[in-house]
Design an enzyme around this catalytic site. Structure first.
Site: not given
Ligand code: ACM
Length: 531
Positions: A191, A262, A326
């Protein structure tokens, strides 16, 4: 002999069966008890011998029982493929009679589940990792159990990126979830704030991307932080050990490699993978959504394919998770190269590049004989043309349950992970003294139990595409082992109950079962966990 719900009062055959978690589908108490003594032996046909070894491994630390193999053993483990129509791949029959115990399944996975039920029928001290008090009688109530799960995907996701989770903690997690018949450990390995997956072809991912300079101690904007560096990465040997340990216990480890968003830790290690090759970035030291994402050029796609190849080599399971959540598109929208790529692909615009990118990476996973998984992002997943996620993607519905239904309608298989009932990083109460969790919601025990992965109101053909459900432990605020345990337990018991057995009422069935289960949690070292 009548079938009764295990959590109801039982006939007077000499004591009720302490409620089991998850509750079996059919349990009948029959008269009598069976006691495992030091001379007890195990009769297992060749195909069941590995599971007999598992039984010994699990029982020996607390009980000291040798349970040697013997042709006339009173504990029998048998596999009968002809039982598959009634028991499925994971179901089992467990018969405890005064003169012996018989575990029967169609497949090894079912026998492993029978072993876990057997452990719960013993006194709770059998679950501890240290020897029980001498003189403890290893007595089981006689029962006939026929059991099989409602869903084949019953999981827990652990975020190892926001806070590194040491291998020992993951091994212990495997033991604990397997006891609750959860069968997927999903590792969020990469991440913005840390890269934990070793990749031979890109050594800087862990050499540079695994360490951040500091860590926020509160939500974005709170200003509190820990100025000590935080880091950690697994070795390949450690991950192989985890995968093997989990497989012996019936748990598949699912790796997640986040893309195309991410990815700040990867960009800190290899800036050329991004949209601004000359920019130097640090491993991110904030929580939230970072707007730096992978570029959509060939170098970024080649990188993802190489990382996925190494991940697939380490993790032999059928699925590989590509993240996909995201993904801000601002960098692509302002990048002439990304805009040109979108135009050349005849996409409606740079926003559609997320689906295209995931589709390319997913094709690579499919070509390797695996199935790609990604987080569902609602309408974005369905963007036409050329950017909709291919139907072979399994989608994890994390925002709202309705996204799961929408994905199933589009033909995807779905794992339900709606945040309001499966995100265990949210605090479980708003009581003073509750350790800090992800701000925004309270997810109490009742909310976790209320998560029905495939509601009866859904059309049957769509409900049939629900593989199951899983809990999520994001670790922004998980700074200690105690906090890790506190967030998981006992809420994970509620998720395990619902994933396994569609029947039951929170107050009538689950709460009494949990009360009976608490001594087992205590034997696991989870005594302090209160809902
Ligand atoms: C997430 O909580 N962004 C999968």
């Amino acid at each position: 002999m009548s079938l009764v719900s295990p959590s109801r009062p039982l006939p007077a055959h000499g004591g009720a069966v302490p409620a089991l978690l998850p509750p079996p589908r059919h349990l009948a108490r029959v008269p009598g008890y069976f006691t495992l003594t030091p001379d007890a032996a195990v009769r297992a046909e060749p195909a069941a011998r590995q599971i007999a070894d598992l039984l010994r491994t699990l029982l020996r630390p607390a009980t000291g029982l040798p349970l040697p193999p013997a042709a006339d053993g009173t504990l029998t483990l048998a596999l009968d493929p002809a039982e598959h129509p009634s028991l499925g791949a994971e179901g089992y029959r467990l018969s405890v009679r005064p003169d012996g115990v018989r575990l029967l399944a169609a497949r090894p996975a079912g026998l492993r589940n029978a072993v876990q039920t057997l452990r719960q029928l013993l006194p709770p001290a059998a679950l501890a990792r240290r020897p029980a008090a001498s003189g403890t009688a290893w007595t089981l109530p006689c029962v006939e159990i026929t059991d099989r799960p409602r869903h084949s995907w019953r999981g827990l996701m652990v975020d190892t990126a926001r806070h590194f989770q040491p291998l020992d903690r993951l091994l212990r997690t495997v033991d604990r979830i397997a006891l609750h018949k959860l069968n997927v450990l999903h590792l969020h390995l990469t991440d913005d704030q840390g890269w934990r997956l070793p990749v031979d072809a890109y050594p800087l991912l862990t050499a540079v991307g695994s360490v951040r300079a500091r860590t926020p101690l509160g939500p974005p904007g709170s200003g509190c932080r820990d100025d000590r560096p935080h880091g950690g990465a697994y070795t390949k040997a450690e991950l192989r050990r985890l995968v093997g340990y989990a497989a012996e216990r019936g748990v598949t480890v699912l790796p997640e490699v986040e893309m195309p968003g991410h990815t700040r830790a990867a960009l800190a290690a290899y800036p050329h993978l991004g949209n601004h090759p000359d920019r130097r970035l640090d491993v991110w030291t904030e929580w939230g959504i970072c707007d730096t994402v992978l570029g959509v050029h060939d170098a970024a796609l080649d990188f993802c394919r190489t990382v996925l190849d190494e991940a697939m080599d380490l993790f032999p399971g059928p699925y590989v998770h590509l993240g996909g959540d995201e993904c801000p598109t601002a960098e692509w929208e302002s990048s002439p190269a990304a805009r040109a790529r979108a135009a050349a692909l005849r996409l409606p615009g740079p926003r559609a590049l997320r689906g295209w990118f995931l589709g390319r990476a997913g094709a690579h996973v499919l070509a390797a004989g695996r199935r790609p998984v990604c987080w569902a992002e609602g309408d974005t997943d369905a963007q036409p043309p050329g950017a909709a996620l291919p139907p072979e993607f399994v989608l994890m519905a994390w925002r709202d349950a309705r996204h799961g239904l929408a994905a199933a309608r589009r033909g995807h298989e779905v794992v339900m992970a709606p945040h309001r009932s499966t995100y265990l990083d949210y605090p479980q109460s708003d009581r003073p003294g509750e350790p800090p969790g992800q701000p925004g919601e309270v997810v109490d025990l009742a909310a976790v139990y209320a998560n029905d992965p495939a509601p009866a109101a859904w059309p049957a053909e769509h409900a049939a595409r629900v593989l199951g459900t899983q809990a999520q432990l994001w670790t922004e605020y998980v700074t200690t082992a105690d906090r890790y345990d506190h967030l998981l337990w006992p809420r994970l018991c509620a998720l395990a109950a619902r994933a396994w057995n569609p029947d039951g009422d929170y107050h009538r069935d689950f709460l009494p079962a949990l009360a009976a289960h608490r001594p087992r949690l205590a034997a696991l070292g989870l005594a302090g966990q209160t809902p």
